[in-house]
Design a protein around this motif. Structure first.
Motif, short mmCIF file in Angstrom:
data_model
loop_
_atom_site.label_atom_id
_atom_site.label_comp_id
_atom_site.label_asym_id
_atom_site.label_seq_id
_atom_site.Cartn_x
_atom_site.Cartn_y
_atom_site.Cartn_z
N LYS A 11 0.84 -1.21 0.00
CA LYS A 11 0.00 0.00 0.00
C LYS A 11 0.87 1.26 0.00
O LYS A 11 0.62 2.20 -0.77
CB LYS A 11 -0.92 -0.01 1.23
CG LYS A 11 -1.84 1.18 1.33
CD LYS A 11 -2.69 1.07 2.60
CE LYS A 11 -3.53 2.31 2.78
NZ LYS A 11 -4.30 2.25 4.03
N ASP A 12 1.92 1.27 0.83
CA ASP A 12 2.83 2.42 0.90
C ASP A 12 3.59 2.61 -0.42
O ASP A 12 3.75 3.74 -0.89
CB ASP A 12 3.82 2.26 2.05
CG ASP A 12 3.17 2.36 3.42
OD1 ASP A 12 2.01 2.85 3.51
OD2 ASP A 12 3.81 1.92 4.40
N ILE A 13 4.04 1.51 -1.00
CA ILE A 13 4.79 1.59 -2.26
C ILE A 13 3.88 2.12 -3.37
O ILE A 13 4.27 3.00 -4.13
CB ILE A 13 5.38 0.20 -2.64
CG1 ILE A 13 6.48 -0.17 -1.65
CG2 ILE A 13 5.92 0.22 -4.07
CD1 ILE A 13 6.94 -1.62 -1.76
N ALA A 14 2.67 1.58 -3.45
CA ALA A 14 1.72 2.04 -4.47
C ALA A 14 1.44 3.52 -4.31
O ALA A 14 1.45 4.28 -5.30
CB ALA A 14 0.43 1.22 -4.38
N ALA A 15 1.22 3.96 -3.08
CA ALA A 15 0.94 5.39 -2.82
C ALA A 15 2.13 6.26 -3.23
O ALA A 15 1.95 7.34 -3.79
CB ALA A 15 0.61 5.59 -1.34
N ARG A 16 3.33 5.79 -2.97
CA ARG A 16 4.54 6.54 -3.34
C ARG A 16 4.61 6.77 -4.85
O ARG A 16 5.16 7.75 -5.32
CB ARG A 16 5.77 5.80 -2.83
CG ARG A 16 7.04 6.60 -2.90
CD ARG A 16 8.22 5.94 -2.20
NE ARG A 16 8.51 4.63 -2.75
CZ ARG A 16 8.75 3.54 -2.01
NH1 ARG A 16 8.71 3.58 -0.71
NH2 ARG A 16 9.02 2.39 -2.59
N ALA A 23 -3.84 -1.15 -9.04
CA ALA A 23 -3.08 -0.76 -10.24
C ALA A 23 -1.61 -1.19 -10.10
O ALA A 23 -1.00 -1.68 -11.06
CB ALA A 23 -3.18 0.74 -10.46
N TYR A 24 -1.04 -1.01 -8.91
CA TYR A 24 0.36 -1.40 -8.69
C TYR A 24 0.52 -2.91 -8.85
O TYR A 24 1.43 -3.37 -9.54
CB TYR A 24 0.82 -0.95 -7.29
CG TYR A 24 2.25 -1.35 -7.01
CD1 TYR A 24 3.31 -0.63 -7.55
CD2 TYR A 24 2.53 -2.47 -6.23
CE1 TYR A 24 4.62 -1.01 -7.31
CE2 TYR A 24 3.84 -2.86 -6.00
CZ TYR A 24 4.87 -2.12 -6.53
OH TYR A 24 6.17 -2.51 -6.30
N MET A 25 -0.37 -3.69 -8.23
CA MET A 25 -0.28 -5.15 -8.32
C MET A 25 -0.50 -5.62 -9.76
O MET A 25 0.15 -6.56 -10.21
CB MET A 25 -1.29 -5.82 -7.38
CG MET A 25 -0.95 -5.63 -5.91
SD MET A 25 0.72 -6.20 -5.46
CE MET A 25 0.62 -7.94 -5.84
#
Length: 167
Positions: A11-16, A23-25
């Motif tokens: 979640k933190d990586i995607a937000a960054r 979408a990130y996954m």
């Protein structure tokens, strides 16, 4: 099942990156499937990409072998070996084992045979092969591996000796 700690990290990586977790996954899985479709093991592709990224930041660049074919092996030999020692020290400092380093450098190479406890470097037939061979010898030396010249232009790199040095 993904545990909550891992989910929070994702979640933190995607937000960054300004993305939703979904979408990130999707991007991560699409990249992994693309790697696997091209006969590569996705976790190794990611590991190599991370190593390449770190090496680029340290000034290391990929270059075409044809460029090396235009160099004079006698003039470049010791300089290439020295650069190999520097590259080996850099790789060690970022946690890359000798075996992993040589697997990356010699990938798709026709100058080496990988055995369980050693790498056999074959006699070079082109200047680019001589340059790669010198670089590989320098890398192996920086890890403390035994590098021995054998008859008929063969060089052996003993991996067992280096395992104790690279930790």
């Amino acid at each position: 099942m993904i545990d909550s700690e891992l989910a929070d990290l994702v979640k933190d990586i995607a937000a960054r990156h300004g993305m939703t977790i979904s979408a990130y996954m999707r991007a991560l899985l699409t990249g992994a499937i693309d790697a696997e479709t091209n006969n590569s093991f996705a976790p190794i592709v990611l590991r190599k990409a991370l190593i390449y990224s770190k090496l680029r930041r340290a000034g290391v660049a990929l270059l075409p072998l044809s460029l090396l074919d235009n160099c004079n092996p006698e003039e470049a030999g010791e300089q290439v070996r020295l650069e190999g020692r520097k590259l080996g020290a850099l790789l060690r400092s970022i946690g890359v084992s000798l075996e992993e380093a040589l697997d990356i450098i010699l990938e798709d190479s026709r100058i080496a045979i990988r055995e369980k406890d050693k790498i056999v470097l074959l006699p070079p037939t082109r200047p680019s092969e001589e340059a790669i061979r010198s670089m590989v010898e320098g890398i192996a030396e920086s890890y403390g591996a035994k590098v021995s010249k054998e008859e008929a232009g063969i060089t052996l790199i003993m991996l067992e000796e280096a395992r104790g040095h690279s930790s």
